[in-house]
Design a protein around this motif. Structure first.
Motif, PDB file in Angstrom:
ATOM      1  N   LEU A 200       0.821  -1.207   0.000  1.00 60.86           N
ATOM      2  CA  LEU A 200       0.000   0.000   0.000  1.00 60.86           C
ATOM      3  C   LEU A 200       0.856   1.258   0.000  1.00 60.86           C
ATOM      4  CD1 LEU A 200      -2.758  -1.021   2.571  1.00 60.86           C
ATOM      5  CD2 LEU A 200      -2.780  -1.266   0.088  1.00 60.86           C
ATOM      6  N   GLU A 201       0.284   2.305  -0.526  1.00 58.34           N
ATOM      7  CA  GLU A 201       0.936   3.612  -0.546  1.00 58.34           C
ATOM      8  C   GLU A 201      -0.081   4.675  -0.148  1.00 58.34           C
ATOM      9  OE1 GLU A 201       4.116   2.849  -4.202  1.00 58.34           O
ATOM     10  OE2 GLU A 201       2.387   4.154  -4.510  1.00 58.34           O
ATOM     11  N   GLY A 217      12.895   9.131   1.369  1.00 55.00           N
ATOM     12  CA  GLY A 217      13.330   8.344   2.514  1.00 55.00           C
ATOM     13  C   GLY A 217      12.953   8.939   3.848  1.00 55.00           C
ATOM     14  N   ALA A 218      12.465  10.186   3.856  1.00 54.95           N
ATOM     15  CA  ALA A 218      12.044  10.816   5.119  1.00 54.95           C
ATOM     16  C   ALA A 218      10.797  10.115   5.654  1.00 54.95           C
ATOM     17  CB  ALA A 218      11.776  12.295   4.902  1.00 54.95           C
ATOM     18  N   GLU A 219      10.658  10.101   6.970  1.00 59.24           N
ATOM     19  CA  GLU A 219       9.522   9.449   7.617  1.00 59.24           C
ATOM     20  C   GLU A 219       8.525  10.504   8.078  1.00 59.24           C
ATOM     21  OE1 GLU A 219       9.855   7.409  11.537  1.00 59.24           O
ATOM     22  OE2 GLU A 219       9.544   5.580  10.356  1.00 59.24           O
ATOM     23  N   LEU A 220       7.272  10.361   7.642  1.00 60.52           N
ATOM     24  CA  LEU A 220       6.233  11.318   7.989  1.00 60.52           C
ATOM     25  C   LEU A 220       5.132  10.629   8.797  1.00 60.52           C
ATOM     26  CD1 LEU A 220       5.821  13.278   4.620  1.00 60.52           C
ATOM     27  CD2 LEU A 220       7.398  13.710   6.504  1.00 60.52           C
ATOM     28  N   VAL A 221       4.461  11.418   9.619  1.00 62.54           N
ATOM     29  CA  VAL A 221       3.349  10.914  10.434  1.00 62.54           C
ATOM     30  C   VAL A 221       2.061  10.977   9.627  1.00 62.54           C
ATOM     31  CG1 VAL A 221       1.998  11.268  12.537  1.00 62.54           C
ATOM     32  CG2 VAL A 221       4.472  11.613  12.570  1.00 62.54           C
ATOM     33  N   ILE A 222       1.267   9.918   9.734  1.00 62.46           N
ATOM     34  CA  ILE A 222      -0.018   9.853   9.037  1.00 62.46           C
ATOM     35  C   ILE A 222      -1.098   9.513  10.050  1.00 62.46           C
ATOM     36  CG2 ILE A 222      -1.347   8.668   7.257  1.00 62.46           C
ATOM     37  CD1 ILE A 222       1.204   8.126   5.795  1.00 62.46           C
ATOM     38  N   LYS A 223      -2.212  10.227   9.974  1.00 61.71           N
ATOM     39  CA  LYS A 223      -3.350   9.956  10.848  1.00 61.71           C
ATOM     40  C   LYS A 223      -4.566   9.606  10.002  1.00 61.71           C
ATOM     41  CE  LYS A 223      -2.000  12.827  14.809  1.00 61.71           C
ATOM     42  NZ  LYS A 223      -2.408  13.939  15.707  1.00 61.71           N
ATOM     43  N   SER A 224      -5.362   8.685  10.534  1.00 58.59           N
ATOM     44  CA  SER A 224      -6.593   8.277   9.865  1.00 58.59           C
ATOM     45  C   SER A 224      -7.629   7.947  10.918  1.00 58.59           C
ATOM     46  CB  SER A 224      -6.330   7.054   8.980  1.00 58.59           C
ATOM     47  OG  SER A 224      -6.328   5.862   9.759  1.00 58.59           O
ATOM     48  N   PRO A 225      -8.884   7.734  10.520  1.00 58.77           N
ATOM     49  CA  PRO A 225      -9.897   7.306  11.490  1.00 58.77           C
ATOM     50  C   PRO A 225      -9.562   5.974  12.146  1.00 58.77           C
ATOM     51  CG  PRO A 225     -10.935   8.133   9.496  1.00 58.77           C
ATOM     52  CD  PRO A 225      -9.479   8.033   9.209  1.00 58.77           C
ATOM     53  N   LEU A 226      -8.636   5.209  11.560  1.00 62.64           N
ATOM     54  CA  LEU A 226      -8.266   3.900  12.103  1.00 62.64           C
ATOM     55  C   LEU A 226      -7.008   3.963  12.964  1.00 62.64           C
ATOM     56  CD1 LEU A 226      -8.985   1.628   9.007  1.00 62.64           C
ATOM     57  CD2 LEU A 226     -10.478   2.177  10.931  1.00 62.64           C
ATOM     58  N   GLY A 227      -6.435   5.140  13.135  1.00 61.62           N
ATOM     59  CA  GLY A 227      -5.254   5.250  13.984  1.00 61.62           C
ATOM     60  C   GLY A 227      -4.165   6.097  13.359  1.00 61.62           C
ATOM     61  N   GLU A 228      -2.978   5.973  13.934  1.00 60.07           N
ATOM     62  CA  GLU A 228      -1.817   6.754  13.493  1.00 60.07           C
ATOM     63  C   GLU A 228      -0.719   5.814  13.046  1.00 60.07           C
ATOM     64  OE1 GLU A 228       1.393   9.609  15.709  1.00 60.07           O
ATOM     65  OE2 GLU A 228      -0.727  10.178  15.922  1.00 60.07           O
ATOM     66  N   ALA A 229       0.024   6.205  12.025  1.00 55.75           N
ATOM     67  CA  ALA A 229       1.110   5.382  11.506  1.00 55.75           C
ATOM     68  C   ALA A 229       2.203   6.290  10.972  1.00 55.75           C
ATOM     69  CB  ALA A 229       0.602   4.443  10.413  1.00 55.75           C
ATOM     70  N   ARG A 230       3.296   5.658  10.578  1.00 58.84           N
ATOM     71  CA  ARG A 230       4.410   6.379   9.956  1.00 58.84           C
ATOM     72  C   ARG A 230       4.663   5.777   8.581  1.00 58.84           C
ATOM     73  NH1 ARG A 230       7.529   9.651  13.027  1.00 58.84           N
ATOM     74  NH2 ARG A 230       6.873   9.844  15.196  1.00 58.84           N
ATOM     75  N   ALA A 231       4.985   6.632   7.639  1.00 63.23           N
ATOM     76  CA  ALA A 231       5.226   6.183   6.273  1.00 63.23           C
ATOM     77  C   ALA A 231       6.457   6.886   5.726  1.00 63.23           C
ATOM     78  CB  ALA A 231       4.013   6.464   5.390  1.00 63.23           C
ATOM     79  N   THR A 232       7.174   6.172   4.877  1.00 62.42           N
ATOM     80  CA  THR A 232       8.409   6.697   4.289  1.00 62.42           C
ATOM     81  C   THR A 232       8.126   7.305   2.927  1.00 62.42           C
ATOM     82  OG1 THR A 232       9.683   4.985   5.419  1.00 62.42           O
ATOM     83  CG2 THR A 232      10.753   6.109   3.592  1.00 62.42           C
ATOM     84  N   VAL A 233       8.690   8.481   2.690  1.00 61.97           N
ATOM     85  CA  VAL A 233       8.524   9.131   1.387  1.00 61.97           C
ATOM     86  C   VAL A 233       9.177   8.262   0.321  1.00 61.97           C
ATOM     87  CG1 VAL A 233       9.034  11.170  -0.004  1.00 61.97           C
ATOM     88  CG2 VAL A 233       8.448  11.426   2.412  1.00 61.97           C
ATOM     89  N   LYS A 234       8.377   7.789  -0.608  1.00 67.00           N
ATOM     90  CA  LYS A 234       8.851   6.894  -1.669  1.00 67.00           C
ATOM     91  C   LYS A 234       9.184   7.654  -2.945  1.00 67.00           C
ATOM     92  CE  LYS A 234       7.420   2.803  -4.279  1.00 67.00           C
ATOM     93  NZ  LYS A 234       6.318   1.823  -4.498  1.00 67.00           N
ATOM     94  N   ALA A 235       8.372   8.630  -3.261  1.00 67.06           N
ATOM     95  CA  ALA A 235       8.587   9.394  -4.495  1.00 67.06           C
ATOM     96  C   ALA A 235       8.051  10.804  -4.332  1.00 67.06           C
ATOM     97  CB  ALA A 235       7.908   8.711  -5.678  1.00 67.06           C
ATOM     98  N   ILE A 236       8.785  11.756  -4.883  1.00 66.28           N
ATOM     99  CA  ILE A 236       8.357  13.153  -4.926  1.00 66.28           C
ATOM    100  C   ILE A 236       8.321  13.566  -6.388  1.00 66.28           C
ATOM    101  CG2 ILE A 236       8.882  15.521  -4.239  1.00 66.28           C
ATOM    102  CD1 ILE A 236      10.451  14.371  -1.873  1.00 66.28           C
TER     103      ILE A 236
END
Length: 358
Positions: A200-201, A217-236
């Motif tokens: 998933l992306e 490669g930077a790690e960003l915080v992501i929030k959703s109605p199902l909780g919080e997670a961290r995701a790595t920047v794959k492409a800009i």
């Protein structure tokens, strides 16, 4: 009036004395603490995004025919598993016919090759004309070319026969039937939609100015109605839409079971990073008198320190106040603390790790 004033003073003195006595008699308040520390933190903006799949395909047929099987919506399939089947009776007959044609061409080539050898022997014995030998050689070569052509036609028919079975190109779930059982479809007709759920992306449209502060490669915080997670920047994708001035950013989402299509919010940096004193958000006590944190001194007593809040990144937030790196800051149990109250510090390994990884 004088007697009344004296009574009020005595009452206030009694209350203060009673409060101090009660506080001294209270058991230590259990709290969790972390050390305030300097960390490189950047200001962020929350940008809307959505969970998408790396592979989301509408699969189509490559031959004409009638559908005799179509996978059901919701079916979980593996790579190479059958998704749809076209009636292949006519193609099987065509393959059988071409196999017979190839076999006949092979017999003809073997006969002509033998004739060439026989006539070469006769020519050497002056029992046959050279011209007759050349004609036979020509016929043999034409039979060889015909066999090659028939084999190619047979291979094409077998390939078309194989195309009557639509196979999954990756593991995924069938999300839609685009053609139904019994329909006659042409080459290129979409039959099913298959979505990969393992890889998933998150895609987000962010201001083009954020490209200066983001890196792969930077790690960003992501929030959703199902909780919080961290995701790595794959492409800009540093190309903005002319109207919106937004560019696309893709983040690799690992370790969640969030569904494709889920709306999320991404903490996107919108300014340069700087070393600042940070504490977890949970440490900040929000009251009418202002924002504050509780610091634990060497005597295990709580001290209320008024702070101003700065940039935030994930669960960390920058604070300005009478604090220094290494101060023990309460992150759990601060809601009911009073200045000067004695505390008992509980095991806090998880909280320390959470802060130290930044």
């Amino acid at each position: 009036m004088k007697t009344c004033a004296q009574f009020v003073q005595v009452l206030l003195l009694f209350c203060c004395s009673f409060g101090a006595f009660a506080q001294q008699g209270m058991p230590p308040a259990p709290v969790n603490v972390v050390e305030a520390r300097n960390s490189n933190i950047f200001p962020t903006s929350w940008i809307a995004g959505v969970v998408v799949s790396q592979n989301d395909a509408k699969l189509a047929t490559e031959v004409n025919g009638r559908l005799i099987y179509v996978a059901e919506v919701g079916d979980m399939v593996k790579k190479g598993q059958k998704l749809a089947q076209i009636d292949d009776q006519l193609l099987r007959l065509a393959v059988a016919e071409l196999e017979a044609t190839v076999e006949s061409a092979q017999y003809n080539l073997r006969f002509l090759s033998a004739e060439v050898k026989r006539k070469e022997s006769l020519v050497q014995q002056s029992l046959s004309a050279q011209n007759d030998l050349e004609q036979t050689r020509n016929s043999r070569d034409m039979a060889k070319a015909q066999l090659t052509q028939d084999k190619a036609r047979l291979a094409t028919a077998k390939a078309r026969l194989g195309y009557t079975t639509l196979l999954a190109p990756f593991d995924g779930v069938v999300t839609a039937r685009l053609s139904n059982l019994g329909e006659v479809v042409a080459s290129g007709t979409e039959v099913v939609r298959l979505v990969e759920t393992a890889n998933l992306e998150v895609t987000a449209q962010v201001p083009i100015t954020a490209s200066e502060f983001m890196k792969k490669g930077a790690e960003l915080v992501i929030k959703s109605p199902l909780g919080e997670a961290r995701a790595t920047v794959k492409a800009i994708v540093p190309v903005a839409d002319e109207r919106s001035h937004l560019m696309e950013v893709r983040l690799a989402l690992v370790g969640t079971n969030w569904p494709v299509g889920l709306n999320v919010r991404v903490a996107v940096p919108n300014g340069p990073s700087a070393s600042q004193l940070v504490v977890p958000r949970d440490a900040v006590v929000l009251r009418r008198g202002g924002n504050a944190v509780f610091r634990i001194n060497d005597e295990n007593q709580a001290e209320r320190v008024v702070v101003s809040l700065g940039a935030a990144a994930g669960e960390l937030i920058a604070v300005l106040g009478d604090l220094k790196p290494g101060d023990k800051i309460v992150i759990r149990g601060a809601e009911r603390l009073q200045p000067g109250q004695t505390v008992a510090i509980k095991d806090n390994n998880d909280a320390l790790v959470s802060l130290q990884r930044h």
